[in-house]
Design an enzyme around this catalytic site. Sequence first.
Site, PDB file in Angstrom:
ATOM      1  N   GLY A  84       0.858  -1.184   0.000  1.00  0.00           N
ATOM      2  CA  GLY A  84       0.000   0.000   0.000  1.00  0.00           C
ATOM      3  C   GLY A  84       0.893   1.232   0.000  1.00  0.00           C
ATOM      4  CD  GLN A 116      -3.236  -6.734  -3.641  1.00  0.00           C
ATOM      5  OE1 GLN A 116      -3.940  -7.366  -4.420  1.00  0.00           O
ATOM      6  NE2 GLN A 116      -2.056  -6.286  -3.985  1.00  0.00           N
ATOM      7  CG  ASP A 134       0.103   2.180  -5.814  1.00  0.00           C
ATOM      8  OD1 ASP A 134      -1.032   1.802  -6.159  1.00  0.00           O
ATOM      9  OD2 ASP A 134       0.711   1.722  -4.829  1.00  0.00           O
ATOM     10  CG  ASN A 180      -5.042   2.082  -7.484  1.00  0.00           C
ATOM     11  OD1 ASN A 180      -4.284   2.100  -6.516  1.00  0.00           O
ATOM     12  ND2 ASN A 180      -6.245   1.552  -7.408  1.00  0.00           N
TER      13      ASN A 180
HETATM   14  O1  MRU Z   1       0.667  -3.915  -4.691  1.00  0.00           O
HETATM   15  P1  MRU Z   1       0.025  -3.177  -3.548  1.00  0.00           P
HETATM   16  O2  MRU Z   1      -0.872  -4.027  -2.722  1.00  0.00           O
HETATM   17  O3  MRU Z   1       1.031  -2.410  -2.721  1.00  0.00           O
HETATM   18  O4  MRU Z   1      -0.891  -2.095  -4.262  1.00  0.00           O
HETATM   19  C1  MRU Z   1      -1.653  -1.217  -3.489  1.00  0.00           C
HETATM   20  C2  MRU Z   1      -2.571  -0.385  -4.295  1.00  0.00           C
HETATM   21  O5  MRU Z   1      -2.581  -0.428  -5.491  1.00  0.00           O
HETATM   22  C3  MRU Z   1      -3.429   0.573  -3.537  1.00  0.00           C
HETATM   23  O6  MRU Z   1      -4.634   0.772  -4.199  1.00  0.00           O
HETATM   24  C4  MRU Z   1      -2.690   1.909  -3.446  1.00  0.00           C
HETATM   25  O7  MRU Z   1      -1.421   1.723  -2.872  1.00  0.00           O
HETATM   26  C5  MRU Z   1      -3.429   2.918  -2.672  1.00  0.00           C
HETATM   27  S1  MRU Z   1      -3.305   2.554  -0.944  1.00  0.00           S
HETATM   28  C6  MRU Z   1      -3.948   3.735   0.014  1.00  0.00           C
END
Ligand code: MRU
Length: 352
Positions: A61, A200, A241, A251
């Site tokens: 995240g 997730q 992201d 994202n």
């Molecule tokens: O690969 P991840 O689980 O780190 O990806 C996370 C995401 O894409 C979330 O939507 C993003 O980080 C926003 S978190 C507030």
Amino acid sequence: MMKTTKKRAVPLHEDPIRHIVWKGDRLDVIDQRLLPRRVRYVSCRTAKEVAKATTDMVLRGAPLIGCAAAFGMALAARSGRLKDVLSAEPLLRRARPTAVNLMHALDLMLAVAESGPKETLARRMADAAEKYCRDDIAYNARMAELGAALLKPGSRVITHCNAGALATAGIGTAVGMIRAGYLAGKVAHVYPCETRPYLQGSRLTLWELMQAGIPATLITDNMAAHLMKTVKIDAVIVGSDRIAANADVCNKIGTYGLAILAKHHAVPFYVVAPSTTVDFSTASGDLIPIEERSAREVVEVFGVPIAPKGAKARHFAFDVTPHELVTAIVTEKGVVSPADGQTLRKVVESEC
Ligand code: MRU
């Protein structure tokens, strides 16, 4: 179909999840790979261990990756030697390529490291990391309030991936807005997409929503179009992201598809992200580095093969949604609408 039982909604300040705990000489984080089956903490005692936990998805995240990196730098500073901080920084920076919150946190921590004498290095760095997390908590709360105000009462919403407490230091970005919306009567029901291949949505977001007492029904990613046409959805709410200077939004993989579906069905598409996710140095979304992870995560689920032996696969972890498909970006500084580069800069560079 999986449904939650109705229970009391948990107020925003009563967060039961303590997934990142700073102990002064180590950082304890919940191993998110094991959720929701097991709650187990992993202790990181060095910057290298924080970097590994980040790469291995123990924690994930965008805002949380930034917070953990700040503590990684604080751990490196415990020796009192600037050179240890300087050598920890590239290790942490390489941990994951897409979430710009990581780079943001490291730039800030480097500036703190270089801003005073070695005698106070460890203290200054620990204080700065703790402040970085406190700021994220405050940003989450402000975005939840601003975002909830955009929703119409009784909304049915779709969210994707996990942009909740587990992805931040606070109540989450997209999930924070959903929780505030629920408490204000703006959100009636949430449909988290399961979010292949890392799941997730089903493992983390649904877990959070159920703990928060919010009515939620899990859908697989390919059900979103059908839901928009039949059940009727009032908003799609996601995190990010990295947001480029022209307001293109990067994202979790699958977000772009959801945005196209939302446009077709005239469903507002909201992105909730703090200013630490905005990257003015990247002109447009096409220039954002997209992490490509192991194909094993696609051809296997929890170690069980789901494709023929020897199958080829790709695992793009993120995609980019062109800003034209975004109704509004909710930041702690204000709401960016229309979602374009000029408005983004005006809001994010404002003083409040
Ligand atoms: O690969 P991840 O689980 O780190 O990806 C996370 C995401 O894409 C979330 O939507 C993003 O980080 C926003 S978190 C507030």
